[in-house]
Design a protein around this motif. Structure first.
Motif, PDB file in Angstrom:
ATOM      1  N   ILE A  89       0.465  -0.855   0.120  1.00  0.00           N
ATOM      2  CA  ILE A  89       0.139   0.217  -0.014  1.00  0.00           C
ATOM      3  C   ILE A  89       1.330   1.492   0.022  1.00  0.00           C
ATOM      4  N   ASP A  90       0.475   2.170  -0.626  1.00  0.00           N
ATOM      5  CA  ASP A  90       1.741   3.267  -1.031  1.00  0.00           C
ATOM      6  C   ASP A  90       0.922   4.713  -0.185  1.00  0.00           C
ATOM      7  N   MET A  91      -0.276   4.659   0.009  1.00  0.00           N
ATOM      8  CA  MET A  91      -0.582   5.522   1.250  1.00  0.00           C
ATOM      9  C   MET A  91      -1.921   5.645   2.314  1.00  0.00           C
ATOM     10  N   PHE A  92      -1.372   5.876   2.892  1.00  0.00           N
ATOM     11  CA  PHE A  92      -3.019   5.611   4.116  1.00  0.00           C
ATOM     12  C   PHE A  92      -2.870   6.861   4.626  1.00  0.00           C
ATOM     13  N   LEU A  93      -4.833   6.686   4.100  1.00  0.00           N
ATOM     14  CA  LEU A  93      -5.282   8.247   3.889  1.00  0.00           C
ATOM     15  C   LEU A  93      -6.372   8.310   5.380  1.00  0.00           C
ATOM     16  N   ALA A  94      -5.961   8.580   5.688  1.00  0.00           N
ATOM     17  CA  ALA A  94      -7.053   8.230   7.682  1.00  0.00           C
ATOM     18  C   ALA A  94      -6.993   9.166   8.075  1.00  0.00           C
ATOM     19  N   GLY A  95      -9.083   8.958   8.894  1.00  0.00           N
ATOM     20  CA  GLY A  95      -9.047  10.639  10.233  1.00  0.00           C
ATOM     21  C   GLY A  95     -10.136   9.672  11.182  1.00  0.00           C
ATOM     22  N   ASP A  96     -10.116  10.514  11.809  1.00  0.00           N
ATOM     23  CA  ASP A  96     -11.093  10.098  13.389  1.00  0.00           C
ATOM     24  C   ASP A  96     -11.244  11.362  14.144  1.00  0.00           C
ATOM     25  N   LEU A  97     -11.949  11.089  15.303  1.00  0.00           N
ATOM     26  CA  LEU A  97     -12.670  12.363  15.565  1.00  0.00           C
ATOM     27  C   LEU A  97     -12.132  12.221  17.108  1.00  0.00           C
ATOM     28  N   LEU A  98     -11.002  11.781  17.017  1.00  0.00           N
ATOM     29  CA  LEU A  98     -10.175  12.526  18.848  1.00  0.00           C
ATOM     30  C   LEU A  98      -9.287  13.668  18.004  1.00  0.00           C
ATOM     31  N   ASN A  99      -9.316  14.275  19.201  1.00  0.00           N
ATOM     32  CA  ASN A  99      -8.321  15.541  19.414  1.00  0.00           C
ATOM     33  C   ASN A  99      -7.045  14.876  18.774  1.00  0.00           C
ATOM     34  N   GLN A 100      -6.290  16.194  17.494  1.00  0.00           N
ATOM     35  CA  GLN A 100      -4.679  15.358  16.903  1.00  0.00           C
ATOM     36  C   GLN A 100      -4.818  14.350  16.405  1.00  0.00           C
ATOM     37  N   ASN A 101      -6.010  13.767  15.750  1.00  0.00           N
ATOM     38  CA  ASN A 101      -6.006  12.484  14.629  1.00  0.00           C
ATOM     39  C   ASN A 101      -5.229  10.801  15.144  1.00  0.00           C
ATOM     40  N   ILE A 102      -5.115  11.318  16.566  1.00  0.00           N
ATOM     41  CA  ILE A 102      -4.249  10.527  17.463  1.00  0.00           C
ATOM     42  C   ILE A 102      -4.530   9.026  16.584  1.00  0.00           C
ATOM     43  N   SER A 103      -6.049   8.598  16.603  1.00  0.00           N
ATOM     44  CA  SER A 103      -6.096   6.861  15.870  1.00  0.00           C
ATOM     45  C   SER A 103      -5.316   6.807  14.580  1.00  0.00           C
ATOM     46  N   ALA A 104      -5.913   8.160  13.849  1.00  0.00           N
ATOM     47  CA  ALA A 104      -5.333   7.605  12.493  1.00  0.00           C
ATOM     48  C   ALA A 104      -3.352   7.625  12.514  1.00  0.00           C
ATOM     49  N   SER A 105      -2.770   8.350  13.787  1.00  0.00           N
ATOM     50  CA  SER A 105      -1.525   8.545  13.471  1.00  0.00           C
ATOM     51  C   SER A 105      -0.809   7.239  13.764  1.00  0.00           C
ATOM     52  N   PHE A 106      -1.770   6.379  15.242  1.00  0.00           N
ATOM     53  CA  PHE A 106      -1.216   5.850  16.356  1.00  0.00           C
ATOM     54  C   PHE A 106      -1.328   4.489  14.980  1.00  0.00           C
ATOM     55  N   ALA A 107      -2.303   4.784  14.186  1.00  0.00           N
ATOM     56  CA  ALA A 107      -2.175   2.845  13.323  1.00  0.00           C
ATOM     57  C   ALA A 107      -1.243   2.759  12.331  1.00  0.00           C
ATOM     58  N   ALA A 108      -0.913   4.132  11.592  1.00  0.00           N
ATOM     59  CA  ALA A 108       0.327   4.421  10.827  1.00  0.00           C
ATOM     60  C   ALA A 108       1.356   3.889  10.614  1.00  0.00           C
ATOM     61  N   ARG A 109       1.502   4.577  12.606  1.00  0.00           N
ATOM     62  CA  ARG A 109       3.131   3.913  13.105  1.00  0.00           C
ATOM     63  C   ARG A 109       3.171   2.117  13.077  1.00  0.00           C
ATOM     64  N   THR A 110       1.398   1.763  13.658  1.00  0.00           N
ATOM     65  CA  THR A 110       1.797  -0.004  13.493  1.00  0.00           C
ATOM     66  C   THR A 110       1.637  -0.242  11.847  1.00  0.00           C
ATOM     67  N   HIS A 111       1.425   0.224  11.447  1.00  0.00           N
ATOM     68  CA  HIS A 111       1.430  -0.082   9.497  1.00  0.00           C
ATOM     69  C   HIS A 111       2.315   0.470   8.786  1.00  0.00           C
ATOM     70  N   GLN A 112       3.507   1.001   9.383  1.00  0.00           N
ATOM     71  CA  GLN A 112       3.897   2.356   8.607  1.00  0.00           C
ATOM     72  C   GLN A 112       4.398   1.915   7.065  1.00  0.00           C
ATOM     73  N   ILE A 113       3.426   2.732   6.621  1.00  0.00           N
ATOM     74  CA  ILE A 113       2.426   3.554   5.125  1.00  0.00           C
ATOM     75  C   ILE A 113       2.877   4.778   5.147  1.00  0.00           C
ATOM     76  N   PRO A 114       3.583   5.554   4.080  1.00  0.00           N
ATOM     77  CA  PRO A 114       3.415   6.849   4.446  1.00  0.00           C
ATOM     78  C   PRO A 114       1.798   7.581   4.543  1.00  0.00           C
ATOM     79  N   LEU A 115       1.478   8.241   5.334  1.00  0.00           N
ATOM     80  CA  LEU A 115       0.246   8.978   5.998  1.00  0.00           C
ATOM     81  C   LEU A 115       0.216  10.407   5.720  1.00  0.00           C
ATOM     82  N   MET A 116      -0.904  10.776   4.967  1.00  0.00           N
ATOM     83  CA  MET A 116      -1.517  11.469   4.851  1.00  0.00           C
ATOM     84  C   MET A 116      -2.857  12.067   5.883  1.00  0.00           C
ATOM     85  N   GLY A 117      -2.361  12.469   7.123  1.00  0.00           N
ATOM     86  CA  GLY A 117      -3.723  12.994   7.767  1.00  0.00           C
ATOM     87  C   GLY A 117      -4.369  13.706   7.379  1.00  0.00           C
ATOM     88  N   MET A 118      -5.513  13.198   7.541  1.00  0.00           N
ATOM     89  CA  MET A 118      -7.352  14.416   6.892  1.00  0.00           C
ATOM     90  C   MET A 118      -8.255  14.895   8.262  1.00  0.00           C
TER      91      MET A 118
END
Lengths: 339, 339
Positions: free
Chosen positions: B79-108
Motif C-alpha cells: 500500500i502506497d499511502m494511508f489516508l485516515a481520519g478520526d474524531l479524536l483530538n489531533q487525529n491520534i487514531s489515524a497517526s498511531f495506526a499509521a505507526r503500526t502499519h508503517q505506510i506513508p500517512l496523509m492525515g485528514m
C-alpha cells in the motif's frame, strides 16, 4: 507503476505547478524577530482584534489567505480548493476559516507538518488536473497551543530549555500553473517514526528521526544529493532536535553542512526568549511563505527542500503513557531562472 | 479548466479507480444491530483487547486495514499511502495506526465526513497517477467520543432524543485500478455551511443543510438526477436531520423519495437505544464498507452516492458560544455489471 511516483514514496511534478502567491502573517513577538521585514501583516497583540485567542488563530488564517490570493492577482472565488490544517482540536481554525472564505475544504492534519502536507496535496490536485487554483494554509498560536497541549498560560508553569515556543502566525500559498513563483518539483510523504520518546517538553528530539528518515527517502527516491540543494530546512526541530537530524543523516552518509537549517531557528532573535526555538505549523509556514519564496524569486536561492516536521500526539495519549509518533513531509521548490 | 473537474467542484474519475477490498469492524452493540452479518469483526467489549478506549479505537482502525487489505488480496507493504481520519483530538487514531502499519500517512480531518474525504483523496491519488494502491480508513468509538466532546460516561449525563449515538467501529477501503469492486466515479467536495445552530445534542439538524448543499452541487455539476441513483445515503443525519435534508432538497426541486436513506438509521435495531440514530466517522464507514459495497458486488445496487456529513466544531468553539460549521463530502460508486 503510478506514473507520477518516483522511487518508493516521492512524487515528481512535471506540469509546472508553481506557487502563484505566498504570504505570511504573525504575532507581535514574531514581528520583532528575524522575519520582521518579510511579513505581510504583523498583529499588535495576541488577540488580533478578536475576543479569544482561538478566534485570533483563525483570523490569521483568513487574513493570510487574503494576502496570498491578492499577491497572486486572484480573488478567493477563483480558488477551487482550500487545503488547511492547524494544531487545535478538530482543526477548528481551518474549518472556521473555510466557512468565512466559502471555498470547498479538504481538511488535513499533520500537526506542524501540515504546512508541507497541504502544499503537497495542492500540488497533487493541480498536477493531476483536479483543480486549477488551490490554496494551502496553516496557522498556529502560542496561547491556544499552550492551552491545548500544556497548561493555561495564567498558570505560569516553568519550562526546560529543551521546550519550544509555538509560533503565532499563519502562512498560505496559492498553487496553480503559470505565474512567476517557484515550481513545486518533488514531494516526499512521511512515514510515522516513533523512537519511544515521551517528553512533550522536548519535541525536537522526538521529531528528529522522522526528519532524517524522510530526507534520506527523498534522496534515495529522487537520486538528488545534498549538493543539489541551496537550502534544506526542517520545520521546527530547533536547537536540540536539529543537530540530532544532522548527525543521523551523517551516519547514513549524507553530510548536509551549512545548507541544513531549521525554520524554528530562523524566526526569533537570539535575545528573544524562545527556549530551544520556534515550533508550530506556522514555524515552517512563515519561513517558507514569508522568506524562502521571496529569496527564490529574488534569485538568492534556486533549489530548496522544506521538511516540515510534526509530533502526532495529543494530551490524552501522553497522559496514557504513550510515546510521541512523529512524521515529516518534504517539498522541493525550484526557482524559475533569474526571477 | 482542470481536466478532471466537472462543473464547479466535482471530479469525474475515468481510469477505472475501484474499491479493491472493503472491510468494516464494530463494537458489541453495533454487532447486534442491522449490520450484524456484514461485519468482518465484532469486538466483545468496548476495550477491544486494549487497556484504554483510545487504544481500542486505533486497534479497530489497525484491524480493519488488515481485513480490507487481505480481502483485496494484498499485503500492507504493497500500500502506497494511508489516508485516515478520526474524531479524536489531533487525529491520534489515524497517526498511531499509521505507526503500526508503517505506510506513508496523509492525515485528514473532516469529523464524520472523513470517510468520504479519505476515499475521495484516495481516488484522486490513483486517478492522477500518484499511487497504485492506497487505503482509506476511519474509526470512531462511543466512549472516546463522549469523553472528547461531551462528558465522561461515568457522569451519566442525560441526553435529549435529538442526540445521536456515536458508532464504535471502523471501516477501510483499498483503492486501486482493476479488481472487481465498485468503481469510484464522481466526488463532490463540500463547502462549510453554518446556519447558526449551536446545540451539540442536535448535530443532525446542524449538518442537514450541508448535506443538501453538497447533493444539489453534485446534481448540478454532473448532470445526474435522483433517478440515476439506486441509493443516496447521508452519513449520520439520523431521525432529526435526515428529513430536514429531504425537505431542503425538495424545496430546490429534487425529490429523492425512498432511495434517500441515512447510514445513522441503518446500524442499530429499533429496540436498541441510540437516541436519534448513529453518528461518528464509523457510521457512514461501516455502512458503506460493510454493506453497500457488498450489495453492489452482489448486483443488488448499481449506482450509489454516499454523502458523509461532518460537524466541524470542538468543545472550545462551543463553549465560546460559536455555532457549528458543517460539511458534507459525496462520492458516487458504480457497480461493475453483474458482479
Amino acid at each position: 507503476m503510478a506514473e507520477k511516483r518516483i522511487g518508493q514514496r516521492s512524487w515528481a511534478f512535471e506540469r509546472g505547478v508553481a506557487v502563484l502567491g505566498a504570504a505570511a502573517v504573525a504575532g507581535p513577538k514574531e514581528g520583532k524577530g528575524q522575519l520582521k521585514d518579510m511579513l505581510d501583516q504583523v498583529y499588535p497583540d495576541l488577540y488580533c482584534g478578536q475576543d479569544t485567542w482561538e478566534k485570533a488563530e483563525r483570523k490569521m488564517m483568513e487574513d493570510v489567505v487574503n494576502h496570498a490570493t491578492k499577491k497572486a492577482g486572484k480573488k478567493t472565488d477563483q480558488i477551487d480548493m482550500f487545503l488547511a490544517g492547524d494544531l487545535l482540536n478538530q482543526n477548528i481554525s481551518a474549518s472556521f476559516a473555510a466557512r468565512t472564505h466559502q471555498i470547498p475544504l479538504m481538511g488535513m492534519f499533520g500537526a506542524c507538518s501540515a504546512s508541507m502536507l497541504t502544499l503537497t496535496t495542492g500540488a497533487v490536485l493541480v498536477e493531476g488536473g483536479f483543480c486549477d487554483t488551490v490554496v494551502s494554509a496553516v496557522s498556529s498560536h502560542n496561547a491556544t497551543a499552550e492551552r491545548q497541549y500544556r497548561y493555561p498560560t495564567e498558570y505560569g508553569g516553568q519550562k526546560p530549555d529543551t521546550a519550544q515556543w509555538t509560533v503565532t502566525g499563519a502562512g498560505a500559498g496559492l498553487i496553480g500553473l503559470g505565474g512567476k513563483g517557484p515550481l513545486i518539483r518533488y514531494a516526499t510523504i512521511g512515514k510515522v517514526v516513533d523512537m519511544g520518546l515521551k517528553n512533550p517538553f522536548d519535541m525536537g528530539s522526538a521529531m528528529a528521526p522522522a526528519a532524517a528518515e524522510t530526507i534520506q527517502a527523498h534522496f534515495e527516491d529522487t537520486g538528488l544529493a545534498p549538493d543539489d540543494y541551496d537550502l534544506i530546512v526542517t520545520g521546527d526541530l530547533a536547537k536540540v532536535g536539529h543537530p540530532i537530524t544532522a548527525d543521523l543523516l551523517a551516519e547514513k552518509g549524507y553530510d548536509l553542512g551549512e545548507r541544513f537549517q531549521d525554520c524554528g531557528l530562523m524566526i526569533f532573535q537570539p535575545d528573544q526568549q524562545a527556549f530551544a526555538g520556534g515550533s508550530g505549523c506556522a514555524s515552517s509556514a512563515i519561513v517558507t511563505y514569508g522568506r524562502i519564496i521571496k529569496e527564490m524569486m529574488d534569485g538568492k536561492l534556486n533549489r530548496v527542500m522544506v521538511v516540515a516536521t510534526g509530533a502526532l500526539m495529543n494530551p490524552v495519549s501522553y497522559q496514557q503513557g504513550e510515546s510521541i509518533p512523529c512524521i515529516a513531509h518534504a517539498v522541493t521548490l525550484e526557482g524559475r531562472g533569474n526571477g
